[in-house]
Design a protein around this motif. Structure first.
Motif, short mmCIF file in Angstrom:
data_model
loop_
_atom_site.label_atom_id
_atom_site.label_comp_id
_atom_site.label_asym_id
_atom_site.label_seq_id
_atom_site.Cartn_x
_atom_site.Cartn_y
_atom_site.Cartn_z
N UNK A 171 0.81 -1.22 0.00
CA UNK A 171 0.00 0.00 0.00
C UNK A 171 0.85 1.27 0.00
N UNK A 172 0.38 2.25 -0.77
CA UNK A 172 0.89 3.61 -0.71
C UNK A 172 -0.31 4.49 -0.40
N UNK A 173 -0.54 4.72 0.88
CA UNK A 173 -1.74 5.44 1.28
C UNK A 173 -1.69 6.91 0.88
N UNK A 174 -0.50 7.49 0.83
CA UNK A 174 -0.38 8.89 0.41
C UNK A 174 -0.80 9.06 -1.05
N UNK A 175 -0.48 8.04 -1.86
CA UNK A 175 -0.86 8.08 -3.28
C UNK A 175 -2.21 7.42 -3.53
N UNK A 176 -2.83 6.89 -2.45
CA UNK A 176 -4.13 6.20 -2.57
C UNK A 176 -4.06 5.07 -3.58
N UNK A 191 -1.54 -6.08 -9.99
CA UNK A 191 -2.86 -5.46 -10.14
C UNK A 191 -2.94 -4.21 -9.28
N UNK A 192 -3.29 -3.08 -9.88
CA UNK A 192 -3.41 -1.82 -9.16
C UNK A 192 -4.86 -1.58 -8.77
N UNK A 193 -5.06 -1.30 -7.48
CA UNK A 193 -6.39 -0.96 -6.97
C UNK A 193 -6.37 0.49 -6.50
N UNK A 194 -7.00 1.41 -7.24
CA UNK A 194 -7.10 2.80 -6.77
C UNK A 194 -7.94 2.83 -5.49
N UNK A 195 -7.52 3.61 -4.52
CA UNK A 195 -8.21 3.66 -3.24
C UNK A 195 -9.00 4.95 -3.09
N UNK A 196 -10.27 4.83 -2.79
CA UNK A 196 -11.10 5.99 -2.49
C UNK A 196 -10.66 6.57 -1.15
N UNK A 199 -11.64 4.30 1.57
CA UNK A 199 -10.76 3.15 1.76
C UNK A 199 -9.49 3.55 2.49
N UNK A 200 -8.93 4.71 2.18
CA UNK A 200 -7.72 5.18 2.85
C UNK A 200 -7.99 5.38 4.34
N UNK A 201 -9.12 5.98 4.68
CA UNK A 201 -9.46 6.18 6.09
C UNK A 201 -9.59 4.84 6.82
N UNK A 202 -10.19 3.87 6.15
CA UNK A 202 -10.34 2.54 6.74
C UNK A 202 -8.98 1.92 7.00
N UNK A 203 -8.08 2.07 6.04
CA UNK A 203 -6.73 1.51 6.19
C UNK A 203 -5.94 2.23 7.28
N UNK A 204 -6.14 3.51 7.43
CA UNK A 204 -5.47 4.25 8.51
C UNK A 204 -5.88 3.68 9.87
N UNK A 288 -3.37 0.12 -16.76
CA UNK A 288 -4.14 0.67 -17.87
C UNK A 288 -5.43 1.33 -17.36
N UNK A 289 -5.83 2.44 -17.99
CA UNK A 289 -7.04 3.17 -17.62
C UNK A 289 -7.04 3.59 -16.15
N UNK A 290 -5.87 3.84 -15.59
CA UNK A 290 -5.80 4.13 -14.16
C UNK A 290 -6.57 5.40 -13.77
N UNK A 291 -6.43 6.53 -14.49
CA UNK A 291 -7.22 7.72 -14.11
C UNK A 291 -8.73 7.46 -14.14
N UNK A 292 -9.16 6.71 -15.16
CA UNK A 292 -10.59 6.41 -15.27
C UNK A 292 -11.04 5.48 -14.14
N UNK A 293 -10.19 4.55 -13.79
CA UNK A 293 -10.55 3.62 -12.72
C UNK A 293 -10.52 4.32 -11.36
N UNK A 294 -9.65 5.30 -11.20
CA UNK A 294 -9.64 6.09 -9.96
C UNK A 294 -10.99 6.79 -9.79
N UNK A 295 -11.48 7.38 -10.85
CA UNK A 295 -12.78 8.06 -10.80
C UNK A 295 -13.89 7.06 -10.52
N UNK A 296 -13.82 5.90 -11.14
CA UNK A 296 -14.85 4.88 -10.95
C UNK A 296 -14.87 4.36 -9.51
N UNK A 297 -13.69 4.13 -8.94
CA UNK A 297 -13.63 3.58 -7.59
C UNK A 297 -14.10 4.61 -6.55
N UNK A 298 -13.83 5.89 -6.80
CA UNK A 298 -14.34 6.91 -5.89
C UNK A 298 -15.85 7.02 -6.00
#
Length: 315
Positions: A171-176, A191-196, A199-204, A288-298
C-alpha cells in the motif's frame, strides 16, 4: 563427457517429493493456514504415493495424466484439477532451480482430461437489500478488524485471498494506491487498486489495530499469518446472511451495479482483474485506464455511502 559431469553436479538428483517439499516451504509463508493444510494434504495423500520417489527428470506427461484421471474416477474431479495445479507449480519451481529441464505438466489442461463441474454463482444480495447489508456490517458487534475487512471488500471488490493476505508493503496510502504483486494474483500479473478516500481512512484505522505487523488483516492466533476465510464466513452467519451472501459476492454486486451505471465494460473488467494478460503486455496493462478507474472507484465508494443513507429499519 566432462561437461555432462559438471552439469550433474550443478543440477543434483531430485525426487518429486524433495522438490515439492522445498517448493512448499517457499510458497506457504504468504498463504492462509487452511490453504497450506489443503495443499499439504493433496501432496501426502494423492501425489507422493504415486510419484513422490520418482526422479523429476523421469516424469513424462502421461504419469501426471494417469494420476489425475485416477482421482477423477473416484468421483473427485475438483481435487484432480487442484492436484494438477500443484504439480504444475512444483515443476515450474524445479525448472527455476535447474533441477529439471522441462515441465511436462505444462502440456496438460484439466479441461482436456476431465469434465470439470461448473462452479455455482456466489450468493449475493440485490441492490434493494444492499442498504440493510451495509448497515448490518457497520453495526457488527464482533472484532473491529473483521468489520473493517468487510468494509474494504465492499470498497475494493478484490478476491477474498487478495484482501485477507495483503501486507502493508503493498500500500501507498499517500498516493491512494494498492498494488497487489503478481504472485498473489490469479492472472499472475500485478494489479493496481485505486483507493477511495473512504478506503484510505479505513486503512489508517487498520494501521492502528495491527500495530506495526506485516499483514493488514493478521490472524487471531498469530500475527505471522493472515486472517482466515472462516472468520469472515462466520461473521456473515452471525449477521444473518448465511446462504444469502458470500464474501466473494461483493464482486458480483460491484460488477452488476457499475455496468448498470454505464461505466465502460473494459474498465470494470480490468478492475475485477478478469482480463487475461500476457507477459509482454503485463507491465502496461496492470495500470491501464488508471485515471478512469480512480474516478470509478471513488464514485463506487460514494454510491455505497448513499446506499447506507437509504437504510430504513424494518417496521
Amino acid at each position: 563427457m566432462e561437461k555432462r559431469r559438471e552439469a550433474a553436479e550443478v543440477r543434483p538428483y531430485k525426487t518429486f517429493e524433495e522438490a515439492a517439499e522445498q517448493w512448499l516451504s517457499y510458497w506457504k509463508p504468504t498463504r492462509t493456514e487452511s490453504r497450506v493444510k489443503q495443499v499439504a494434504a493433496y501432496l501426502q495423500s494423492d501425489i507422493y504415493p504415486v510419484i513422490g520417489r520418482r526422479a523429476l527428470a523421469d516424469l513424462p506427461s502421461s504419469v501426471f495424466r494417469d494420476m489425475v484421471k485416477k482421482i477423477e474416477a473416484r468421483g473427485a474431479p475438483t481435487v484432480a484439477k487442484l492436484v494438477l495445479q500443484v504439480c504444475n507449480q512444483v515443476m515450474r519451481y524445479s525448472i527455476a532451480h535447474d533441477w529439471v529441464q522441462r515441465n511436462p505438466v505444462a502440456e496438460l489442461r484439466a479441461s482436456d482430461l476431465m469434465v470439470i463441474p461448473k462452479t455455482k454463482n456466489h450468493a449475493r444480495v440485490g441492490e434493494a437489500d444492499l442498504p440493510a447489508l451495509l448497515h448490518a456490517i457497520d453495526n457488527y458487534s464482533g472484532e473491529e478488524q473483521t468489520r473493517l475487512a468487510f468494509k474494504m471488500m465492499a470498497l475494493t471488490f478484490v478476491r477474498t485471498a487478495e484482501l485477507i493476505e495483503s501486507t502493508w508493503a503493498e500500500f501507498d496510502l499517500d498516493a491512494a494506491r494498492w498494488t497487489i504483486p503478481a504472485d498473489r494474483m490469479k492472472m499472475a500479473t500485478a494489479h493496481v487498486v485505486p483507493l477511495s478516500w473512504q478506503a484510505v481512512l479505513t486503512l489508517r484505522r487498520l494501521q492502528v489495530l495491527t500495530a506495526g505487523g506485516d499483514f493488514v488483516f493478521p490472524g487471531r492466533d498469530s500475527h505471522k499469518r493472515p486472517m482466515s476465510r472462516a472468520t469472515l464466513l462466520m461473521a456473515l452467519r452471525v449477521l444473518g446472511y448465511r446462504g444469502r451472501m458470500t464474501v466473494h459476492g461483493f464482486r458480483g454486486i460491484a460488477s452488476t451495479t457499475l455496468h448498470e451505471q454505464n461505466w465502460p465494460h473494459e474498465h470494470i473488467e480490468l478492475q475485477l482483474a478478469h482480463q487475461s494478460r500476457g507477459a509482454v503486455s503485463a507491465a502496461y496493462n496492470h495500470a491501464q485506464y488508471l485515471p478512469q478507474r480512480e474516478a470509478m472507484m471513488q464514485a463506487w465508494a460514494d454510491y455505497l455511502d448513499a446506499q447506507r443513507a437509504r437504510y430504513a429499519p424494518p417496521i
